[in-house]
Motif scaffolding. Structure first.
Motif, PDB file in Angstrom:
ATOM      1  N   ILE A   1      16.558  27.638  48.133  1.00 13.68           N
ATOM      2  CA  ILE A   1      16.350  28.574  47.038  1.00 13.68           C
ATOM      3  C   ILE A   1      14.846  28.825  46.955  1.00 13.68           C
ATOM      4  CG2 ILE A   1      16.072  26.854  45.194  1.00 13.68           C
ATOM      5  CD1 ILE A   1      17.905  28.637  43.440  1.00 13.68           C
ATOM      6  N   SER A   2      14.464  29.985  46.433  1.00 16.72           N
ATOM      7  CA  SER A   2      13.045  30.300  46.338  1.00 16.72           C
ATOM      8  C   SER A   2      12.750  30.958  45.007  1.00 16.72           C
ATOM      9  CB  SER A   2      12.614  31.214  47.484  1.00 16.72           C
ATOM     10  OG  SER A   2      13.200  32.496  47.339  1.00 16.72           O
ATOM     11  N   VAL A   3      11.469  31.104  44.706  1.00 16.00           N
ATOM     12  CA  VAL A   3      11.102  31.687  43.417  1.00 16.00           C
ATOM     13  C   VAL A   3      11.251  33.204  43.411  1.00 16.00           C
ATOM     14  CG1 VAL A   3       9.598  29.776  42.800  1.00 16.00           C
ATOM     15  CG2 VAL A   3       8.628  31.736  43.988  1.00 16.00           C
ATOM     16  N   TYR A   4      11.112  33.845  44.590  1.00 21.46           N
ATOM     17  CA  TYR A   4      11.283  35.291  44.684  1.00 21.46           C
ATOM     18  C   TYR A   4      12.374  35.612  45.710  1.00 21.46           C
ATOM     19  CZ  TYR A   4       6.610  34.929  42.628  1.00 21.46           C
ATOM     20  OH  TYR A   4       5.544  34.588  41.842  1.00 21.46           O
ATOM     21  N   GLU A   5      13.048  36.713  45.512  1.00 19.04           N
ATOM     22  CA  GLU A   5      14.042  37.256  46.441  1.00 19.04           C
ATOM     23  C   GLU A   5      15.315  36.403  46.524  1.00 19.04           C
ATOM     24  OE1 GLU A   5      13.717  40.206  47.596  1.00 19.04           O
ATOM     25  OE2 GLU A   5      11.600  40.517  47.136  1.00 19.04           O
ATOM     26  N   CYS A   6      15.207  35.170  46.965  1.00 21.33           N
ATOM     27  CA  CYS A   6      16.383  34.306  47.159  1.00 21.33           C
ATOM     28  C   CYS A   6      16.531  33.360  45.972  1.00 21.33           C
ATOM     29  CB  CYS A   6      16.264  33.534  48.460  1.00 21.33           C
ATOM     30  SG  CYS A   6      16.233  34.576  49.925  1.00 21.33           S
ATOM     31  N   GLN A   7      16.933  33.898  44.846  1.00 18.89           N
ATOM     32  CA  GLN A   7      17.035  33.119  43.613  1.00 18.89           C
ATOM     33  C   GLN A   7      18.436  32.565  43.369  1.00 18.89           C
ATOM     34  OE1 GLN A   7      15.448  35.607  40.482  1.00 18.89           O
ATOM     35  NE2 GLN A   7      13.352  35.335  41.183  1.00 18.89           N
ATOM     36  N   GLU A   8      19.312  32.704  44.341  1.00 17.55           N
ATOM     37  CA  GLU A   8      20.608  32.034  44.351  1.00 17.55           C
ATOM     38  C   GLU A   8      20.603  31.052  45.512  1.00 17.55           C
ATOM     39  OE1 GLU A   8      23.109  32.603  42.167  1.00 17.55           O
ATOM     40  OE2 GLU A   8      21.932  34.114  41.097  1.00 17.55           O
ATOM     41  N   PRO A   9      21.293  29.913  45.401  1.00 19.85           N
ATOM     42  CA  PRO A   9      21.330  28.976  46.531  1.00 19.85           C
ATOM     43  C   PRO A   9      21.933  29.618  47.773  1.00 19.85           C
ATOM     44  CG  PRO A   9      22.124  27.937  44.525  1.00 19.85           C
ATOM     45  CD  PRO A   9      22.002  29.403  44.223  1.00 19.85           C
ATOM     46  N   HIS A  10      21.225  29.524  48.882  1.00 18.62           N
ATOM     47  CA  HIS A  10      21.676  30.062  50.161  1.00 18.62           C
ATOM     48  C   HIS A  10      22.054  28.899  51.067  1.00 18.62           C
ATOM     49  CE1 HIS A  10      20.294  34.410  49.962  1.00 18.62           C
ATOM     50  NE2 HIS A  10      19.861  33.888  48.827  1.00 18.62           N
TER      51      HIS A  10
END
Length: 210
Positions: A152-161
């Motif tokens: 997960i990241s703070v920008y763009e990928c804010q849902e668990p991948h």
């Protein structure tokens, strides 16, 4: 694509619990990972200590080990989660409480706080892995399925991948989240740190410019 700070956790492809963390930055790249007994910290490099006065969010413990658990996050809430777990709060509640209490970062971007906790016991009935995020519009804490890994990241990928985390030891894991696999496409890496459990948590930092 720029994701900002990124964390990954769960089980690697050999079934070993792990956490990994990467600093990505456009404005404050002059930082390093410093290792201590049971924690890892993000701090300014020598000569850039005054950066902390420009942005209070750039220095923090990103990893803490509490008994058999390991906590990873992108800010000072690492310590809040660790403290709550150390006095007996369960993982889910410690994550939710700490993210809700600290809330998103009050900077120009309303930067989310992300965090996760993993147990060292990989037996199916005892293993736990949780990942969470708080933004200016949501709070989410999710339990990962046994054997899985996610980032997960703070920008763009804010849902668990979900992903297959192929690094099998701590050194490889620190390099993997820095610029390998899915992570090689993500911009502005600064440094990274990871810990894989193999009898004990072993934390390794990757500071490419030091």
């Amino acid at each position: 694509m720029y994701l900002g700070r990124i964390l990954a956790l769960g089980m690697n492809t050999e079934g070993k619990p792990f956490v990994a963390y990467r600093v990505s930055s456009r404005h404050f790249p002059n930082r390093q990972v410093k290792l201590f007994d049971n924690e890892a910290a993000i701090i300014p490099k020598e000569g850039f200590e005054t950066d902390i006065f420009e942005n209070a969010y750039i220095a923090y413990n990103c990893i803490r080990i509490v008994d058999d658990l390991i906590i990873v996050s992108n800010g000072s809430h690492t310590d809040i989660i660790a403290d709550k777990i150390s006095v007996g709060m369960n993982i889910r509640d410690a994550l939710a409480y700490s993210l809700l209490t600290m809330d998103y970062e009050k900077d120009d971007y309303n930067t989310p706080r992300i965090a996760g906790v993993v147990t060292s016991d990989s037996t199916e009935d005892k293993y736990e892995a949780y990942i969470g995020i708080v933004t200016d519009s949501k709070l989410r804490v999710e339990k990962l399925e046994y054997g899985s890994a996610a980032y997960i990241s703070v920008y763009e990928c804010q849902e668990p991948h979900l992903l297959e985390f192929k690094a099998l030891n701590s050194e490889d894991a620190a390099h993997y989240i820095f610029d390998q696999g899915e992570f090689k496409e993500f911009e502005n890496p600064v440094n990274s740190v990871a810990s894989v459990f193999d009898g004990q948590w072993k934390t390794v930092a990757y500071n490419p410019d030091i």
